[in-house]
Design an enzyme around this catalytic site. Structure first.
Site, PDB file in Angstrom:
ATOM      1  N   ARG A 157       0.858  -1.173   0.000  1.00  0.00           N
ATOM      2  CA  ARG A 157       0.000   0.000   0.000  1.00  0.00           C
ATOM      3  C   ARG A 157       0.905   1.238   0.000  1.00  0.00           C
ATOM      4  NH1 ARG A 157      -2.080  -3.510   3.970  1.00  0.00           N
ATOM      5  NH2 ARG A 157      -4.166  -4.313   3.499  1.00  0.00           N
ATOM      6  N   LYS A 181      -2.028  -2.471   8.091  1.00  0.00           N
ATOM      7  CA  LYS A 181      -3.130  -1.916   8.867  1.00  0.00           C
ATOM      8  C   LYS A 181      -3.264  -2.628  10.206  1.00  0.00           C
ATOM      9  CE  LYS A 181      -5.967  -0.577   4.880  1.00  0.00           C
ATOM     10  NZ  LYS A 181      -7.281  -0.785   4.191  1.00  0.00           N
ATOM     11  N   HIS A 253      -3.039   2.446  -5.770  1.00  0.00           N
ATOM     12  CA  HIS A 253      -3.762   1.188  -5.655  1.00  0.00           C
ATOM     13  C   HIS A 253      -3.779   0.443  -6.985  1.00  0.00           C
ATOM     14  CE1 HIS A 253      -5.215   0.129  -1.760  1.00  0.00           C
ATOM     15  NE2 HIS A 253      -6.240  -0.560  -2.243  1.00  0.00           N
ATOM     16  N   ARG A 256      -0.966  -1.848  -6.905  1.00  0.00           N
ATOM     17  CA  ARG A 256      -1.258  -2.978  -6.011  1.00  0.00           C
ATOM     18  C   ARG A 256      -2.201  -3.966  -6.707  1.00  0.00           C
ATOM     19  NH1 ARG A 256      -1.430  -4.483  -0.451  1.00  0.00           N
ATOM     20  NH2 ARG A 256      -3.500  -4.952   0.359  1.00  0.00           N
ATOM     21  N   HIS A 279      -3.986  -9.224   3.415  1.00  0.00           N
ATOM     22  CA  HIS A 279      -5.426  -9.300   3.653  1.00  0.00           C
ATOM     23  C   HIS A 279      -5.713 -10.251   4.810  1.00  0.00           C
ATOM     24  CE1 HIS A 279      -6.468  -8.053  -0.758  1.00  0.00           C
ATOM     25  NE2 HIS A 279      -6.227  -7.016   0.028  1.00  0.00           N
ATOM     26  N   TYR A 288      -9.754 -10.560  -6.980  1.00  0.00           N
ATOM     27  CA  TYR A 288      -8.785 -10.526  -8.075  1.00  0.00           C
ATOM     28  C   TYR A 288      -8.944 -11.727  -8.996  1.00  0.00           C
ATOM     29  CZ  TYR A 288      -6.603  -6.847  -5.378  1.00  0.00           C
ATOM     30  OH  TYR A 288      -6.374  -5.682  -4.697  1.00  0.00           O
TER      31      TYR A 288
END
Length: 309
Positions: A157, A181, A253, A256, A279, A288
């Site tokens: 990110r 995150k 993004h 990414r 994730h 994806y």
């Protein structure tokens, strides 16, 4: 508003929204428009009072909005969801006012919004962006090339990329620590292209950018020797994409998304891609796989002699 018990009951709800809840005039206009459409639907079914309405009537109204109403206008998921919320509020009000014994709309759920597929660039456009970023060969150009190579090469990110410290890199082992995150860290591999670009940046350009007064641990520095900001990193990418002649809007993004899509196109397991992206759930990563399936459909439709219908 049409006359009769049903029309009066709907008007009572609108009066409640305007007087007791104090909704703005524009909001009331929107509510009235949606409820008039619902009222037309109910009257077409022969309903004359709130007590006659069944859950099936509400469901058929929603189905009609999604497939095309009486005017043959098909509404999007967001518009249908707004109608459902309005209708549920109406039925809840009728239950509270004891006009009905059961709220028949309570279990009617708004449609889920359409799943938007991530935008991935073809490899040729990614390579053109990377070349454009470092073309000038200046200190900042070499930094920019290293940044974008790392974004695409690791799937980081933008916040993770600008948060990298020099000590997070182990170019000998080809690994990088990313701080994701929620305080979750992960170690990802660094490919040879990204490692070479970062090494070129470390060998001279970064030293040039280092402040004489304040030493920053950050890998990517701005012209004043401080840590590169997210906004500045975003600008680096958009300028490189513009110089490369990429015809679509490109964001961090996008890099990414392209990283993940290209991995899956190459045969990577979705759970490996999940770990690389950081994730928490594989469900997030599985979007994806929809991209790659869609690409397969496009290739099949254009190449197979009996694909056309």
């Amino acid at each position: 508003m049409t006359a009769g018990g049903l029309g009066r009951a709907v008007q009572d709800y609108l009066d409640h929204l305007g007087v007791e809840r104090g909704l703005a005039a524009n909001t009331l206009v929107s509510y009235k428009r949606d409820l008039l459409r619902y009222l037309d639907h109910l009257e077409s079914l022969g309903r004359t009072s709130p007590a006659e309405i069944k859950e099936a009537d509400v469901l058929s109204f929603v189905a009609g909005l999604r497939s095309g109403d009486e005017d043959h206008v098909m509404l999007g998921a967001a518009s249908v969801a707004r109608h459902v919320v309005t209708v549920r509020g109406l039925h809840k009000f009728w239950l509270r006012e004891q006009l009905v014994a059961v709220d028949v709309a309570a279990e009617v759920k708004p449609p889920r919004p359409a799943q938007r597929l991530p935008k991935a660039l073809p490899l040729e456009q990614i390579e053109a962006i990377l070349e454009a970023a470092g073309a000038a060969g200046t200190t900042l150009a070499l930094r920019d090339r290293a940044l974008l190579e790392l974004l695409y090469g690791t799937g980081a990110r933008i916040s993770e990329a600008v948060g990298i410290d020099v000590d997070d890199l182990d170019l000998t082992e080809g690994t990088l620590l990313l701080r994701g995150k929620g305080g979750k860290h992960r170690i990802v591999p660094v490919g040879t292209y990204a490692a070479a670009a970062v090494q070129r940046y470390l060998d001279g350009p970064r030293t040039t950018l280092t402040s004489a007064t304040v030493a920053s641990p950050a890998l990517f520095l701005n012209a004043r020797g401080g840590r590169l900001s997210r906004q500045s990193a975003w600008t680096v990418l958009t300028r490189a994409a513009r110089r490369a002649g990429v015809p679509v809007e490109v964001s961090p993004h996008t890099m990414r998304h392209s990283f993940a899509t290209h991995l899956l196109d190459g045969g990577a397991d979705v759970r490996v891609v999940q770990e690389l992206l950081g994730h928490a759930s594989v469900t997030t990563t599985q979007i994806y796989t929809l991209v790659t399936v869609e690409r397969l459909r496009e290739v099949y439709a254009s190449a197979h002699p009996r694909a056309q219908r």
